[in-house]
Write a protein that holds these residues in place. Structure first.
Motif, PDB file in Angstrom:
ATOM      1  N   CYS A  17     -17.434  13.354  42.290  1.00 19.84           N
ATOM      2  CA  CYS A  17     -16.918  13.922  41.049  1.00 19.84           C
ATOM      3  C   CYS A  17     -15.626  13.214  40.672  1.00 19.84           C
ATOM      4  O   CYS A  17     -14.676  13.201  41.423  1.00 19.84           O
ATOM      5  N   LYS A  18     -15.639  12.653  39.508  1.00 17.57           N
ATOM      6  CA  LYS A  18     -14.468  11.954  39.024  1.00 17.57           C
ATOM      7  C   LYS A  18     -13.872  12.795  37.902  1.00 17.57           C
ATOM      8  O   LYS A  18     -14.588  13.238  37.008  1.00 17.57           O
ATOM      9  N   LYS A  19     -12.600  13.047  37.971  1.00 20.27           N
ATOM     10  CA  LYS A  19     -11.957  13.837  36.941  1.00 20.27           C
ATOM     11  C   LYS A  19     -11.994  13.054  35.635  1.00 20.27           C
ATOM     12  O   LYS A  19     -11.576  11.901  35.559  1.00 20.27           O
ATOM     13  N   GLU A  20     -12.529  13.712  34.611  1.00 18.77           N
ATOM     14  CA  GLU A  20     -12.624  13.070  33.318  1.00 18.77           C
ATOM     15  C   GLU A  20     -11.273  13.166  32.620  1.00 18.77           C
ATOM     16  O   GLU A  20     -10.759  14.256  32.374  1.00 18.77           O
ATOM     17  N   GLU A  21     -10.695  12.027  32.343  1.00 17.70           N
ATOM     18  CA  GLU A  21      -9.401  12.002  31.683  1.00 17.70           C
ATOM     19  C   GLU A  21      -9.617  11.825  30.190  1.00 17.70           C
ATOM     20  O   GLU A  21     -10.379  10.975  29.759  1.00 17.70           O
ATOM     21  N   LYS A  22      -8.930  12.648  29.423  1.00 15.97           N
ATOM     22  CA  LYS A  22      -9.001  12.521  27.975  1.00 15.97           C
ATOM     23  C   LYS A  22      -8.051  11.425  27.538  1.00 15.97           C
ATOM     24  O   LYS A  22      -6.888  11.418  27.914  1.00 15.97           O
ATOM     25  N   GLU A  23      -8.577  10.533  26.757  1.00 15.43           N
ATOM     26  CA  GLU A  23      -7.735   9.458  26.249  1.00 15.43           C
ATOM     27  C   GLU A  23      -6.876   9.986  25.102  1.00 15.43           C
ATOM     28  O   GLU A  23      -7.315  10.817  24.305  1.00 15.43           O
ATOM     29  N   ASP A  24      -5.667   9.495  25.022  1.00 13.70           N
ATOM     30  CA  ASP A  24      -4.735   9.901  23.984  1.00 13.70           C
ATOM     31  C   ASP A  24      -5.307   9.517  22.612  1.00 13.70           C
ATOM     32  O   ASP A  24      -5.719   8.371  22.412  1.00 13.70           O
ATOM     33  N   PRO A  25      -5.342  10.454  21.652  1.00 11.41           N
ATOM     34  CA  PRO A  25      -5.882  10.153  20.328  1.00 11.41           C
ATOM     35  C   PRO A  25      -5.187   8.973  19.641  1.00 11.41           C
ATOM     36  O   PRO A  25      -5.838   8.187  18.954  1.00 11.41           O
ATOM     37  N   LEU A  26      -3.887   8.839  19.842  1.00 12.32           N
ATOM     38  CA  LEU A  26      -3.178   7.717  19.229  1.00 12.32           C
ATOM     39  C   LEU A  26      -3.635   6.391  19.835  1.00 12.32           C
ATOM     40  O   LEU A  26      -3.722   5.380  19.139  1.00 12.32           O
ATOM     41  N   ASP A  27      -3.955   6.385  21.132  1.00 12.53           N
ATOM     42  CA  ASP A  27      -4.496   5.171  21.755  1.00 12.53           C
ATOM     43  C   ASP A  27      -5.843   4.806  21.150  1.00 12.53           C
ATOM     44  O   ASP A  27      -6.144   3.634  20.926  1.00 12.53           O
ATOM     45  N   ILE A  28      -6.672   5.817  20.892  1.00 11.79           N
ATOM     46  CA  ILE A  28      -7.979   5.565  20.275  1.00 11.79           C
ATOM     47  C   ILE A  28      -7.779   5.021  18.867  1.00 11.79           C
ATOM     48  O   ILE A  28      -8.402   4.031  18.476  1.00 11.79           O
ATOM     49  N   LEU A  29      -6.907   5.658  18.106  1.00 15.21           N
ATOM     50  CA  LEU A  29      -6.676   5.265  16.715  1.00 15.21           C
ATOM     51  C   LEU A  29      -6.149   3.837  16.608  1.00 15.21           C
ATOM     52  O   LEU A  29      -6.592   3.063  15.757  1.00 15.21           O
ATOM     53  N   THR A  30      -5.221   3.477  17.490  1.00 22.05           N
ATOM     54  CA  THR A  30      -4.583   2.161  17.403  1.00 22.05           C
ATOM     55  C   THR A  30      -5.265   1.113  18.287  1.00 22.05           C
ATOM     56  O   THR A  30      -4.851  -0.037  18.279  1.00 22.05           O
ATOM     57  N   GLY A  31      -6.295   1.496  19.006  1.00 18.79           N
ATOM     58  CA  GLY A  31      -6.888   0.604  19.993  1.00 18.79           C
ATOM     59  C   GLY A  31      -7.968  -0.327  19.490  1.00 18.79           C
ATOM     60  O   GLY A  31      -8.529  -1.085  20.274  1.00 18.79           O
ATOM     61  N   LYS A  32      -8.274  -0.294  18.221  1.00 18.15           N
ATOM     62  CA  LYS A  32      -9.338  -1.169  17.720  1.00 18.15           C
ATOM     63  C   LYS A  32      -9.155  -1.445  16.241  1.00 18.15           C
ATOM     64  O   LYS A  32      -8.350  -0.814  15.571  1.00 18.15           O
ATOM     65  N   THR A  33      -9.936  -2.367  15.749  1.00 22.95           N
ATOM     66  CA  THR A  33     -10.005  -2.635  14.321  1.00 22.95           C
ATOM     67  C   THR A  33     -11.164  -1.815  13.773  1.00 22.95           C
ATOM     68  O   THR A  33     -12.282  -1.883  14.284  1.00 22.95           O
ATOM     69  N   LEU A  93       0.247  -0.030   4.597  1.00 21.75           N
ATOM     70  CA  LEU A  93       0.579   1.351   4.234  1.00 21.75           C
ATOM     71  C   LEU A  93       1.216   2.016   5.449  1.00 21.75           C
ATOM     72  O   LEU A  93       1.040   1.559   6.572  1.00 21.75           O
ATOM     73  N   SER A  94       1.893   3.114   5.226  1.00 21.96           N
ATOM     74  CA  SER A  94       2.433   3.868   6.354  1.00 21.96           C
ATOM     75  C   SER A  94       1.426   4.944   6.746  1.00 21.96           C
ATOM     76  O   SER A  94       0.611   5.376   5.934  1.00 21.96           O
ATOM     77  N   PHE A  95       1.476   5.333   8.023  1.00 18.21           N
ATOM     78  CA  PHE A  95       0.630   6.431   8.476  1.00 18.21           C
ATOM     79  C   PHE A  95       1.330   7.160   9.609  1.00 18.21           C
ATOM     80  O   PHE A  95       2.212   6.622  10.280  1.00 18.21           O
ATOM     81  N   SER A  96       0.919   8.405   9.811  1.00 16.57           N
ATOM     82  CA  SER A  96       1.334   9.170  10.983  1.00 16.57           C
ATOM     83  C   SER A  96       0.169  10.064  11.365  1.00 16.57           C
ATOM     84  O   SER A  96      -0.681  10.392  10.527  1.00 16.57           O
ATOM     85  N   TYR A  97       0.127  10.448  12.652  1.00 18.86           N
ATOM     86  CA  TYR A  97      -0.950  11.297  13.133  1.00 18.86           C
ATOM     87  C   TYR A  97      -0.366  12.401  14.001  1.00 18.86           C
ATOM     88  O   TYR A  97       0.397  12.132  14.925  1.00 18.86           O
ATOM     89  N   ASN A  98      -0.719  13.636  13.689  1.00 19.63           N
ATOM     90  CA  ASN A  98      -0.287  14.787  14.464  1.00 19.63           C
ATOM     91  C   ASN A  98      -1.458  15.229  15.335  1.00 19.63           C
ATOM     92  O   ASN A  98      -2.479  15.700  14.815  1.00 19.63           O
ATOM     93  N   LYS A  99      -1.330  15.059  16.646  1.00 22.44           N
ATOM     94  CA  LYS A  99      -2.413  15.374  17.578  1.00 22.44           C
ATOM     95  C   LYS A  99      -2.764  16.859  17.576  1.00 22.44           C
ATOM     96  O   LYS A  99      -3.925  17.220  17.718  1.00 22.44           O
ATOM     97  N   GLN A 100      -1.770  17.711  17.431  1.00 24.62           N
ATOM     98  CA  GLN A 100      -2.008  19.151  17.503  1.00 24.62           C
ATOM     99  C   GLN A 100      -2.766  19.666  16.276  1.00 24.62           C
ATOM    100  O   GLN A 100      -3.686  20.457  16.400  1.00 24.62           O
ATOM    101  N   THR A 101      -2.347  19.241  15.102  1.00 29.43           N
ATOM    102  CA  THR A 101      -2.969  19.734  13.869  1.00 29.43           C
ATOM    103  C   THR A 101      -4.098  18.832  13.379  1.00 29.43           C
ATOM    104  O   THR A 101      -4.785  19.184  12.420  1.00 29.43           O
ATOM    105  N   LYS A 102      -4.255  17.676  14.012  1.00 30.20           N
ATOM    106  CA  LYS A 102      -5.255  16.676  13.612  1.00 30.20           C
ATOM    107  C   LYS A 102      -5.064  16.265  12.149  1.00 30.20           C
ATOM    108  O   LYS A 102      -6.006  16.083  11.403  1.00 30.20           O
ATOM    109  N   GLU A 103      -3.807  16.124  11.786  1.00 27.96           N
ATOM    110  CA  GLU A 103      -3.470  15.707  10.435  1.00 27.96           C
ATOM    111  C   GLU A 103      -3.082  14.238  10.448  1.00 27.96           C
ATOM    112  O   GLU A 103      -2.187  13.829  11.179  1.00 27.96           O
ATOM    113  N   LEU A 104      -3.779  13.464   9.642  1.00 28.84           N
ATOM    114  CA  LEU A 104      -3.506  12.038   9.478  1.00 28.84           C
ATOM    115  C   LEU A 104      -2.911  11.872   8.090  1.00 28.84           C
ATOM    116  O   LEU A 104      -3.536  12.253   7.096  1.00 28.84           O
TER     117      LEU A 104
END
Length: 141
Positions: A17-33, A93-104
């Motif tokens: 059993c491997k503990k499933e780690e949740k990836e940070d949403p900001l890492d997902i958002l900024t991690g690709k084109t 453009l500028s952007f911000s992301y709130n992980k708690q409210t899921k507001e982009l």
């Protein structure tokens, strides 16, 4: 013998059993084109309260890509198909992301993120029409 089987079972459970780690949403958002898509890979995340139409892409937008940068900049790259003759190759453009409210927030426009995975970013945003504002769903892959 019974203790050996029990011990083997315990070892297998804890090593298998491997503990499933949740990836940070900001890492997902900024991690690709990202690229616009009209294919919803997960319709179950659309919500049930209202029906939101999909963003209609012009042919000239289908090859555009977007990169969310950690510094709060969203770089939009125009592909080979241009919408106008003098369209620039990039737009920042500028952007911000709130992980708690899921507001982009993109360039001051508040969007609600419906799904953010490595495979798909889906959000709804208000779009201005002659009759007022309408929420439209955008899908990036």
């Amino acid at each position: 013998m019974k203790h050996c089987i029990y011990l083997l079972f315990v070892v297998l459970v804890f090593t298998g059993c491997k503990k499933e780690e949740k990836e940070d949403p900001l890492d997902i958002l900024t991690g690709k084109t990202w690229k616009y898509s009209l294919v919803d890979k997960n319709p179950s995340t659309n919500g049930t309260s209202i029906s939101v139409p999909f963003n209609v892409l012009a042919d000239c937008e289908k090859d555009n890509t977007l990169q969310f940068k950690r510094d709060g900049n969203l770089i939009m790259y125009t592909g080979n198909a241009k919408c106008t003759l003098n369209e620039s190759e990039t737009r920042t453009l500028s952007f911000s992301y709130n992980k708690q409210t899921k507001e982009l927030i993109i360039d001051g426009i508040k969007c609600e993120v419906l799904e953010l995975t490595k495979n798909q970013l889906k959000y709804k945003a208000p779009v201005s029409y002659q009759t007022g504002y309408v929420y439209v769903m955008f899908i990036l892959e």
